[in-house]
Enzyme design. Structure first.
Site, PDB file in Angstrom:
ATOM      1  N   LYS A 165      45.808 -13.451 -24.554  1.00  0.00           N
ATOM      2  CA  LYS A 165      45.021 -14.487 -25.232  1.00  0.00           C
ATOM      3  C   LYS A 165      43.548 -14.440 -24.846  1.00  0.00           C
ATOM      4  O   LYS A 165      43.212 -14.043 -23.735  1.00  0.00           O
ATOM      5  CB  LYS A 165      45.544 -15.884 -24.849  1.00  0.00           C
ATOM      6  CG  LYS A 165      46.966 -16.167 -25.246  1.00  0.00           C
ATOM      7  CD  LYS A 165      47.320 -17.596 -24.858  1.00  0.00           C
ATOM      8  CE  LYS A 165      48.678 -17.991 -25.396  1.00  0.00           C
ATOM      9  NZ  LYS A 165      48.971 -19.402 -25.113  1.00  0.00           N
ATOM     10  N   GLY A 172      45.362 -20.873 -32.505  1.00  0.00           N
ATOM     11  CA  GLY A 172      46.171 -19.733 -32.909  1.00  0.00           C
ATOM     12  C   GLY A 172      45.386 -18.453 -33.125  1.00  0.00           C
ATOM     13  O   GLY A 172      45.955 -17.407 -33.433  1.00  0.00           O
ATOM     14  N   LYS A 208      53.247 -15.577 -19.858  1.00  0.00           N
ATOM     15  CA  LYS A 208      54.597 -15.147 -20.217  1.00  0.00           C
ATOM     16  C   LYS A 208      54.907 -15.652 -21.619  1.00  0.00           C
ATOM     17  O   LYS A 208      54.577 -16.777 -21.968  1.00  0.00           O
ATOM     18  CB  LYS A 208      55.606 -15.724 -19.214  1.00  0.00           C
ATOM     19  CG  LYS A 208      57.010 -15.198 -19.450  1.00  0.00           C
ATOM     20  CD  LYS A 208      57.921 -15.464 -18.257  1.00  0.00           C
ATOM     21  CE  LYS A 208      59.317 -14.949 -18.513  1.00  0.00           C
ATOM     22  NZ  LYS A 208      59.361 -13.524 -18.891  1.00  0.00           N
ATOM     23  N   GLU A 295      47.533 -26.126 -23.877  1.00  0.00           N
ATOM     24  CA  GLU A 295      46.108 -26.395 -23.937  1.00  0.00           C
ATOM     25  C   GLU A 295      45.876 -27.858 -24.267  1.00  0.00           C
ATOM     26  O   GLU A 295      46.793 -28.566 -24.674  1.00  0.00           O
ATOM     27  CB  GLU A 295      45.403 -25.494 -24.961  1.00  0.00           C
ATOM     28  CG  GLU A 295      45.877 -25.640 -26.388  1.00  0.00           C
ATOM     29  CD  GLU A 295      45.138 -24.682 -27.341  1.00  0.00           C
ATOM     30  OE1 GLU A 295      45.005 -23.495 -27.023  1.00  0.00           O
ATOM     31  OE2 GLU A 295      44.699 -25.149 -28.410  1.00  0.00           O
ATOM     32  N   ARG A 299      39.760 -33.519 -29.322  1.00  0.00           N
ATOM     33  CA  ARG A 299      39.274 -34.010 -30.619  1.00  0.00           C
ATOM     34  C   ARG A 299      40.427 -34.696 -31.343  1.00  0.00           C
ATOM     35  O   ARG A 299      41.551 -34.696 -30.854  1.00  0.00           O
ATOM     36  CB  ARG A 299      38.819 -32.818 -31.466  1.00  0.00           C
ATOM     37  CG  ARG A 299      39.919 -31.784 -31.566  1.00  0.00           C
ATOM     38  CD  ARG A 299      39.637 -30.697 -32.555  1.00  0.00           C
ATOM     39  NE  ARG A 299      40.445 -29.517 -32.286  1.00  0.00           N
ATOM     40  CZ  ARG A 299      41.700 -29.343 -32.659  1.00  0.00           C
ATOM     41  NH1 ARG A 299      42.311 -30.299 -33.331  1.00  0.00           N
ATOM     42  NH2 ARG A 299      42.372 -28.255 -32.363  1.00  0.00           N
TER      43      ARG A 299
END
Lengths: 453, 70
Positions: A165, A172, A208, A295, A299
């Site tokens: 990531k 995404g 993972k 995460e 907002r």
């Protein structure tokens, strides 16, 4: 709770477009607040432009020439003498520099403190913060990864498959699943360069991969006096390309005890960063209901209506109240979840290959009935342009039970008429017929594995 | 002349071929971004790249020529 000495908010600039701009205008109107909309040349005929008290053109269609033009938007905010800026979601909503500049101009930023946005925007730093606060995180990197060797070593330790990531990523974008060493080597450089292009930083990390996972998030709300409450969960496991398609509350999967534990963990996470305003803690949940912090979104979420339907609250109103210095309108034990709500994101896209389908909406007939809420950004005759997110509306259903909400959704999608563009409405009808979905048995693989038999 | 055109409007995100490269049928030559999605452009023809007509960051409309093959 009494009214705290606060800031007067009479005029708000909405630094966003489409359905969320309209959504914010609606609440502002109810609160007697004037609105300033900003729009790109491509959006000049959009409904939100007409609905705002005043609208100002900010530039050419591409986002970097319009909705991401922080300086220009701030200049308009100043010349229009607004009291606050509502960033909506996406665009500048999680841009700490923009929030900070807004504040420095003496304008309220309707969101958390810029430092919180910054900390949570860095996915590695937020992992570290949560770990320290005793919130479980997915096994993986404790700092950024620089070389492919480092990545391979770590992946070996935690076991394949892994998720690679971007540290600055989210929503995404900038993540890829690697099944083995070869895949990790193959994706490493491209993920780094993509991260650099999208998020301005090529820092990446590894987590993972959790198979057959569910994606469940908890809505939280804080004020400037240290009060923090949760507004229950939303199950967002139905996704395509790591982007949400259907969200519902309550989750049909969680047991009562884990649900409660998740709320408490979310509050613990929010307290760890002294959170104020609306925020969401996203968790990934495995088959055995173990959950891990993924995460924090600093907002208002796209899917906030689901929470509004089950709690009967107006989250945009709460955001404005908190921003102007008031304490939270309700205490935890005054907030109730009743019934069941499901939201479907209607996208202008091919329902089979998920490719975008811009164009003019020649027919748009919702055939709406009681118990259906539609937060739409478009109306009949409007044009969906290729510059922005393909979401044209959110269709939200409410019922006293999940069954009722599903029944309502089925009827709705059977009767909806949209012509001129392709939408994913046919996909919704297919999902609604699916036995597993009806029983609440689904994971993030649902669209790729369970539905396609 | 053989051309590869854009299947939909969007911004050029990445270009995977340069002048002189041999392109096979179905090869991914370019990545467009449209409506926040990545749209791979595959070649419907074979040949050697004579000219790349676009740069990364360009906005293209449906049907615009992206590459000319010889």
């Amino acid at each position: 709770m009494g009214y705290e000495r606060g800031n007067l908010v009479q005029k708000i600039l909405i630094a966003n477009r489409g359905e969320i701009a309209l959504r914010i205008i609606r609440t502002c109107r109810e609160m007697g607040i004037e609105t300033i909309a900003v729009y790109s040349e491509a959006d000049k005929d959009m409904p939100y432009v007409k609905e705002a008290t005043k609208a100002v053109c900010i530039g050419e269609p591409p986002v970097n020439k319009s909705y991401l033009q922080a300086e220009k938007i701030l200049a308009i905010a100043k010349s229009e003498k607004v009291d606050a800026i509502h960033p909506g979601y996406g665009f500048l909503s999680e841009n700490a520099a923009f929030a900070r500049q807004t504040k420095n101009e003496g304008i309220l930023f309707i969101g958390p403190d810029p430092n919180t946005i910054e900390l949570m925007g860095d996915k590695i730093a937020s992992r570290q913060t949560m770990e320290k606060a005793g919130v479980p995180v997915v096994p993986g990197s404790s700092s950024g990864i620089r070389t492919v060797e480092e990545a391979l070593n770590l992946a070996e330790k935690i076991g394949y498959p892994v998720m690679l990531k971007a540290s600055g990523g989210g929503g995404g974008i900038g993540m890829i699943r690697c099944e083995n060493e070869q895949a990790l080597v193959k994706s490493f450089e491209s993920t780094k360069s993509r991260a650099k292009a999208y998020f301005g930083s090529d820092e990446v990390f590894i987590e993972k991969y959790i198979a057959d996972a569910r994606h469940i998030e908890v809505q939280i709300f804080g004020d400037s006096y240290g009060n923090i409450v949760h507004l229950f969960e939303r199950d967002c496991s139905i996704q395509r390309r790591h982007q949400k398609v259907i969200e519902e509350s309550p989750s049909p999967f969680l047991s009562a005890s884990v649900r409660e534990k998740m709320y408490n963990t979310a509050i613990k996470a929010a307290k760890a960063v002294n959170y104020s305003n609306a925020g969401t803690i996203e968790f990934i949940v495995d088959e055995d209901e173990n959950f891990y912090f993924l995460e924090m979104n600093t907002r208002l979420q796209v899917e906030h209506p689901v929470t509004e339907m089950v709690t009967g609250l107006d989250l945009v109103k709460w955001q404005i109240l908190v921003a102007r210095g008031e304490s939270l309108p309700l205490l935890q034990d005054e907030i109730q979840s009743t019934g069941h709500s499901i939201e479907f994101r209607l996208y202008a896209e091919d329902s089979v290959r998920f490719l975008p389908s811009p164009g003019k909406i020649t027919t748009l007939n919702w055939n709406q009935f009681d118990g259906v809420r539609i937060d739409s950004g478009y109306e009949e005759g409007g044009t969906v342009t290729p510059f922005y997110d393909p979401m044209i509306a959110k269709c939200i259903f409410y019922g006293s039970t999940r069954k009722d909400a599903i029944r309502s959704a089925e009827m709705f999608f059977k009767n909806i008429q949209i012509e001129g563009i392709k939408t994913n409405a046919p996909l919704f009808s297919t999902i609604l017929e699916n036995e597993d979905f009806r029983n609440g048995i689904y994971t993030t693989n649902f669209l790729t594995k369970q539905l396609v038999k | 002349m053989k051309e590869i055109t854009a299947s939909m409007a969007g911004t050029v995100l990445n270009i995977f071929a340069k002048e002189g490269d041999q392109i096979n049928l179905g090869q991914e030559v370019l990545m467009l971004e449209s409506m926040k999605m990545e749209i791979p452009i595959e070649s419907g023809i074979e040949g050697v790249v004579k000219e790349v007509k676009v740069n990364i960051g360009d906005f293209v409309n449906e049907g615009d020529v992206l590459m000319v093959l010889g």
